[in-house]
Design a protein around this motif. Structure first.
Motif, PDB file in Angstrom:
ATOM      1  N   ILE A 409       0.688  -1.196  -0.116  1.00  0.00           N
ATOM      2  CA  ILE A 409      -0.087   0.096   0.066  1.00  0.00           C
ATOM      3  C   ILE A 409       0.977   1.212   0.168  1.00  0.00           C
ATOM      4  CG2 ILE A 409      -1.662   1.274   1.172  1.00  0.00           C
ATOM      5  CD1 ILE A 409      -2.644  -1.260   2.455  1.00  0.00           C
ATOM      6  N   HIS A 410       0.951   2.106  -0.916  1.00  0.00           N
ATOM      7  CA  HIS A 410       1.529   3.339  -0.965  1.00  0.00           C
ATOM      8  C   HIS A 410       0.743   4.442  -1.437  1.00  0.00           C
ATOM      9  CE1 HIS A 410       5.062   0.520  -1.124  1.00  0.00           C
ATOM     10  NE2 HIS A 410       4.439   0.117  -1.923  1.00  0.00           N
ATOM     11  N   GLN A 411       0.163   5.091  -0.512  1.00  0.00           N
ATOM     12  CA  GLN A 411      -0.843   6.155  -0.728  1.00  0.00           C
ATOM     13  C   GLN A 411      -0.028   7.387  -0.189  1.00  0.00           C
ATOM     14  OE1 GLN A 411      -4.684   3.180  -0.649  1.00  0.00           O
ATOM     15  NE2 GLN A 411      -4.662   5.145   0.318  1.00  0.00           N
ATOM     16  N   ALA A 412      -0.697   8.491  -0.527  1.00  0.00           N
ATOM     17  CA  ALA A 412      -0.262   9.731  -0.131  1.00  0.00           C
ATOM     18  C   ALA A 412      -0.965  10.224   1.246  1.00  0.00           C
ATOM     19  CB  ALA A 412       0.008  10.986  -1.064  1.00  0.00           C
ATOM     20  N   ASP A 413      -2.137   9.343   1.460  1.00  0.00           N
ATOM     21  CA  ASP A 413      -3.116  10.049   2.363  1.00  0.00           C
ATOM     22  C   ASP A 413      -2.815   9.401   3.831  1.00  0.00           C
ATOM     23  OD1 ASP A 413      -3.763   7.336   2.079  1.00  0.00           O
ATOM     24  OD2 ASP A 413      -5.772   7.705   1.329  1.00  0.00           O
ATOM     25  N   GLU A 414      -3.457   9.610   4.847  1.00  0.00           N
ATOM     26  CA  GLU A 414      -3.408   8.827   6.201  1.00  0.00           C
ATOM     27  C   GLU A 414      -3.150   7.265   6.186  1.00  0.00           C
ATOM     28  OE1 GLU A 414      -5.449  11.137   5.317  1.00  0.00           O
ATOM     29  OE2 GLU A 414      -5.301  12.874   6.622  1.00  0.00           O
ATOM     30  N   VAL A 415      -4.124   6.567   5.150  1.00  0.00           N
ATOM     31  CA  VAL A 415      -3.741   5.041   5.160  1.00  0.00           C
ATOM     32  C   VAL A 415      -2.379   4.874   4.873  1.00  0.00           C
ATOM     33  CG1 VAL A 415      -4.506   3.194   4.009  1.00  0.00           C
ATOM     34  CG2 VAL A 415      -6.284   4.855   4.693  1.00  0.00           C
ATOM     35  N   GLY A 416      -1.800   5.518   3.725  1.00  0.00           N
ATOM     36  CA  GLY A 416      -0.385   5.421   3.427  1.00  0.00           C
ATOM     37  C   GLY A 416       0.525   5.518   4.517  1.00  0.00           C
ATOM     38  N   LYS A 417       0.290   6.460   5.152  1.00  0.00           N
ATOM     39  CA  LYS A 417       1.114   6.736   6.494  1.00  0.00           C
ATOM     40  C   LYS A 417       1.080   5.595   7.372  1.00  0.00           C
ATOM     41  CE  LYS A 417       0.933  11.914   5.962  1.00  0.00           C
ATOM     42  NZ  LYS A 417       0.366  13.026   6.601  1.00  0.00           N
ATOM     43  N   LEU A 418      -0.222   5.275   7.359  1.00  0.00           N
ATOM     44  CA  LEU A 418      -0.275   4.118   8.382  1.00  0.00           C
ATOM     45  C   LEU A 418       0.299   2.594   7.985  1.00  0.00           C
ATOM     46  CD1 LEU A 418      -1.721   2.757  10.894  1.00  0.00           C
ATOM     47  CD2 LEU A 418      -3.797   2.292   9.452  1.00  0.00           C
ATOM     48  N   ALA A 419       0.234   2.489   6.721  1.00  0.00           N
ATOM     49  CA  ALA A 419       0.981   1.453   6.093  1.00  0.00           C
ATOM     50  C   ALA A 419       2.500   1.478   6.284  1.00  0.00           C
ATOM     51  CB  ALA A 419       0.744   1.256   4.578  1.00  0.00           C
ATOM     52  N   GLU A 420       3.001   2.904   6.089  1.00  0.00           N
ATOM     53  CA  GLU A 420       4.506   3.189   6.182  1.00  0.00           C
ATOM     54  C   GLU A 420       4.819   2.710   7.671  1.00  0.00           C
ATOM     55  OE1 GLU A 420       8.132   3.406   5.047  1.00  0.00           O
ATOM     56  OE2 GLU A 420       6.389   3.326   3.649  1.00  0.00           O
ATOM     57  N   ALA A 421       3.967   3.143   8.623  1.00  0.00           N
ATOM     58  CA  ALA A 421       4.352   3.137  10.000  1.00  0.00           C
ATOM     59  C   ALA A 421       4.373   1.493  10.536  1.00  0.00           C
ATOM     60  CB  ALA A 421       3.069   3.834  10.693  1.00  0.00           C
ATOM     61  N   LEU A 422       3.444   0.782   9.783  1.00  0.00           N
ATOM     62  CA  LEU A 422       3.136  -0.675  10.099  1.00  0.00           C
ATOM     63  C   LEU A 422       4.540  -1.415   9.448  1.00  0.00           C
ATOM     64  CD1 LEU A 422      -0.589  -1.269   9.413  1.00  0.00           C
ATOM     65  CD2 LEU A 422       0.509  -1.420  11.615  1.00  0.00           C
ATOM     66  N   ARG A 423       4.758  -1.087   8.431  1.00  0.00           N
ATOM     67  CA  ARG A 423       6.188  -1.560   7.794  1.00  0.00           C
ATOM     68  C   ARG A 423       7.034  -1.435   8.590  1.00  0.00           C
ATOM     69  NH1 ARG A 423       3.572  -0.435   2.640  1.00  0.00           N
ATOM     70  NH2 ARG A 423       4.310   1.733   2.647  1.00  0.00           N
ATOM     71  N   LYS A 424       7.537  -0.010   8.952  1.00  0.00           N
ATOM     72  CA  LYS A 424       8.512   0.350   9.706  1.00  0.00           C
ATOM     73  C   LYS A 424       8.415  -0.480  11.240  1.00  0.00           C
ATOM     74  CE  LYS A 424      11.073   4.268  11.711  1.00  0.00           C
ATOM     75  NZ  LYS A 424      11.231   3.869  12.908  1.00  0.00           N
ATOM     76  N   MET A 425       7.358  -0.796  11.491  1.00  0.00           N
ATOM     77  CA  MET A 425       7.268  -1.442  12.988  1.00  0.00           C
ATOM     78  C   MET A 425       7.550  -2.730  12.596  1.00  0.00           C
ATOM     79  SD  MET A 425       3.763  -1.906  15.328  1.00  0.00           S
ATOM     80  CE  MET A 425       2.881  -3.017  13.952  1.00  0.00           C
ATOM     81  N   GLN A 426       7.192  -3.550  11.540  1.00  0.00           N
ATOM     82  CA  GLN A 426       7.678  -4.747  11.370  1.00  0.00           C
ATOM     83  C   GLN A 426       9.170  -4.990  11.237  1.00  0.00           C
ATOM     84  OE1 GLN A 426       6.933  -6.353   7.433  1.00  0.00           O
ATOM     85  NE2 GLN A 426       6.301  -8.155   8.139  1.00  0.00           N
ATOM     86  N   GLU A 427       9.935  -3.874  10.481  1.00  0.00           N
ATOM     87  CA  GLU A 427      11.424  -3.948  10.517  1.00  0.00           C
ATOM     88  C   GLU A 427      11.813  -3.842  11.842  1.00  0.00           C
ATOM     89  OE1 GLU A 427      13.167  -4.747   7.842  1.00  0.00           O
ATOM     90  OE2 GLU A 427      11.125  -5.244   6.816  1.00  0.00           O
ATOM     91  N   ASP A 428      11.331  -2.880  12.826  1.00  0.00           N
ATOM     92  CA  ASP A 428      11.710  -2.882  14.041  1.00  0.00           C
ATOM     93  C   ASP A 428      11.777  -3.768  14.942  1.00  0.00           C
ATOM     94  OD1 ASP A 428      12.332  -0.236  13.507  1.00  0.00           O
ATOM     95  OD2 ASP A 428      10.693   0.898  14.155  1.00  0.00           O
ATOM     96  N   ILE A 429      10.488  -4.537  14.544  1.00  0.00           N
ATOM     97  CA  ILE A 429      10.308  -5.666  15.686  1.00  0.00           C
ATOM     98  C   ILE A 429      11.442  -6.825  15.151  1.00  0.00           C
ATOM     99  CG2 ILE A 429       8.733  -7.688  16.001  1.00  0.00           C
ATOM    100  CD1 ILE A 429       6.515  -5.725  15.692  1.00  0.00           C
ATOM    101  N   LYS A 430      11.422  -6.894  13.750  1.00  0.00           N
ATOM    102  CA  LYS A 430      12.551  -7.903  13.563  1.00  0.00           C
ATOM    103  C   LYS A 430      13.934  -7.902  13.955  1.00  0.00           C
ATOM    104  CE  LYS A 430      10.777  -9.279   8.693  1.00  0.00           C
ATOM    105  NZ  LYS A 430      11.118  -8.947   7.147  1.00  0.00           N
ATOM    106  N   GLY A 431      14.288  -6.492  14.062  1.00  0.00           N
ATOM    107  CA  GLY A 431      15.495  -6.125  14.522  1.00  0.00           C
ATOM    108  C   GLY A 431      15.863  -6.455  16.008  1.00  0.00           C
TER     109      GLY A 431
END
Length: 609
Positions: A409-431
């Motif tokens: 999901i790559h959108q410029a709205d709030e949903v896109g920001k939520l998706a980006e935050a979730l992806r970052k959270m996944q990477e952080d959890i992996k680390g």
């Protein structure tokens, strides 16, 4: 509140968005349609009212115009008679002043007859003179009806036309009578009026018997003056039958003859009545009570419209001013209000039907717009909700430690920001998970190593120093363990040496005691004291041995505690500290024993001495 509870019960964001937007959109459409309907009704009411007023005014103006036209026609007809009377008066005045008296009556009669014959619409022509005013010879014409004189001999010629058209002469009657006809008109008003005020007069409707036929006449009379002196009148009679024909014809042309057309004089007497010819000559108020004030309106000589909502009819007055008379008549047209307003009502009904159609159409369009908008909102809500649902599924996967997911999901709205935050959270959890696994491995290595060393220690192996490399965070534990182990080895060595020394001292004391016992009984008391001291020493030795056992037990507990992890190792270090303290106590005991041994040797030496 109920809607809020209902929304809380919905589990689909798409449904919530569609329901909320649909609800408010429906409310908006209802408000707009209602407002439009109210505005349409208000506009319709205003337009109907204004159109009704305009149509009503037009209908009234039409009636006024029609009444004015008829009044003008009646005026034209009666003005002919007035003109004839006026011309006759002027002619008679001139002739009376310039012709021989003996020929005047003959000439005047010839003139009256000629005027009547030349005007078929006239019912009669006449001239009435003051006594002896025409020729000074009234006495010679007494009862000369052929010349138009009654018993007074005055010139009272009245030329009339009968039903067959024949013309005849008769003397005028009641010319000087102030009595009134049954309808209130003065019988001799046509003569007495001009004589009194010098003005032209119209009087009618008057009931007369002309050549054996009863007719209603309007008589128009003009004063005759010679050298400024009233000498008589010249007049014409007009049969009011033509007025009835005018009224009937006019009424028939208006509203299918359902109205009433009246022609009334200034006193409110009916000269013509399209609805009831039998009322001619009577007061209008007797024909209909609503016309009781009619005379007051007619006397004003003004055009007027009476539209009383309490009455069923609209009455229109149009004045008839004839000659130079100051007594106007009037044409009255009375039409049913519902007929006058029929056009307005029809137009209003048409507007109402159109307004209702427009309202229904607006409602249908509003409903269609609302349904279409709700559908569009549902589609849009689905497009909005799907990415959010994917984000929710992605988050649930993270919660289940499924860290190999992808979120495209790559959108410029709030949903896109939520998706980006979730992806970052996944990477952080992996680390964080990798670091946690590494940390856990290090901890397990440390615990295992410490546990192994403590196991050896629990078996009495004091050579279990930790030689493996520890992570930096656990290096302190390694050093503390090794230090504590070294201190324990030193302590145990010291305890062993002290025990050996105590054993040797005890043997020497026993030997010295036996020597003392044998050598002197006097020193028994001293020996008893020495024995007591030895008992105390023995107790202390036993205490020392117990402390050593306790030390070993505490060491065993430390070993068990270390196996619990890093925190347990800390407790082991604390236990070793306590062992060190106990060792210091043992040193003190040993030091005390040394002192006792020294004193014992001194006593033994003294005893030997």
């Amino acid at each position: 509140m109920q809607i809020g509870h209902y929304l809380d019960g919905l589990t689909s964001l798409q449904r919530k968005i569609a329901l909320i937007a649909g609800f408010f959109l429906t409310v908006t459409v209802v408000i707009l349609v209602t407002a439009a309907a109210l505005f349409a009704l208000t506009s319709h009411a205003f337009v109907s009212r204004e159109v009704g007023a305009i149509v009503s005014d037009q209908a009234k103006n039409m009636l006024q115009n029609r009444a004015a036209v008829e009044a003008q026609g009646i005026k034209g007809a009666l003005d002919v008679a007035f003109d004839a009377a006026r011309t006759g008066a002027h002619t008679f005045s001139v002739l009376a002043d310039g012709t021989a008296p003996g020929q005047r009556r003959t000439q005047f009669n010839a003139l009256l007859r000629h005027v009547l014959e030349e005007n078929p619409s006239f019912n009669g022509t006449y001239s009435a003179w003051e006594p002896n005013a025409i020729d000074g010879a009234d006495g010679g014409f007494a009862n000369n009806r052929a010349m138009g004189s009654d018993g007074t001999g005055r010139f009272l010629a009245y030329w009339t036309r009968g039903a067959s058209g024949n013309v005849a002469i008769q003397p005028l009657v009641e010319y000087d009578s102030a009595e009134r006809h049954p309808n209130g008109l003065v019988k001799g008003g046509w003569y007495l009026g001009p004589k009194a005020n010098g003005e032209e007069s119209i009087l009618g409707p008057l009931p007369y018997i002309v050549q054996g036929k009863q007719v209603f006449l309007a008589t128009m009379s003009v004063p005759i003056t010679v050298h400024g002196k009233f000498v008589g009148v010249s007049g014409t009679d007009y049969n009011l039958d033509f007025l009835q024909k005018v009224a009937t014809k006019t009424n028939a042309s208006l509203f299918s003859g359902k109205g009433v057309v009246l022609i009334v004089n200034d006193t409110g007497l009916i000269a013509a009545n399209s609805a009831a010819p039998e009322t001619i000559g009577s007061a209008a108020g007797s024909a209909d009570p609503r016309w009781s004030q009619l005379a007051d309106i007619v006397k004003t000589g003004e055009a007027k419209v009476i539209d009383d909502p309490k009455q069923k009819n609209i009455d229109v007055y149009s004045p008839i001013t004839m000659g130079r008379s100051k007594t106007p008549w009037s044409v009255v047209i009375s039409a049913p209000r519902d007929l006058v307003m029929a056009q307005a009502e029809t137009l209003s009904s048409s507007l109402s039907a159109k307004a209702i159609t427009s309202m229904v159409l607006q409602l249908l369009i509003g409903v269609a717009v609302a349904v279409g908008a709700v559908f569009a909102i549902g589609v849009a809500a689905k497009r909005i909700a799907q990415p959010i649902s994917k984000c929710a599924e992605f988050a649930n996967g993270i919660a289940r430690e499924q860290l190999d997911q992808t979120l495209a999901i790559h959108q410029a709205d709030e949903v896109g920001k939520l998706a980006e935050a979730l992806r970052k959270m996944q990477e952080d959890i992996k680390g964080n998970l990798a670091r946690r696994i590494d940390e856990q491995a290090k901890t397990e290595f440390v615990v295992e190593t410490v546990s192994s060393s403590l196991g050896g220690l629990s078996k009495g192996d004091l050579t279990v120093d930790i030689v493996q490399a520890f992570p930096p965070d656990y290096e302190g534990l390694k050093q503390n363990f090794n230090t504590a182990l070294a201190s324990l080895r030193n302590l145990i060595g010291a305890v062993s040496e002290s025990t050996l020394t105590i054993r040797t001292g005890s043997q020497e004391i026993a030997q010295a005691s036996e020597d003392l016992a044998r050598r002197t009984e006097s020193n028994a008391a001293s020996l008893e004291e020495t024995s007591a001291a030895l008992v105390q020493i023995d107790g202390r030795l036993r205490a020392t041995a117990g402390s050593s056992d306790q030390t070993l037990k505490r060491a065993d507990q430390a070993i068990l505690t270390v196996s619990g992890g890093r925190s347990t190792a800390d407790e082991a270090m604390q236990a070793m500290g306590r062992v060190s303290s106990s060792a210091e106590g043992i040193d003190n005991v040993i030091e005390g024993l040394d002192k006792i041994a020294f004193q014992t040797r001194v006593l033994a030496m003294n005893a030997a001495v």
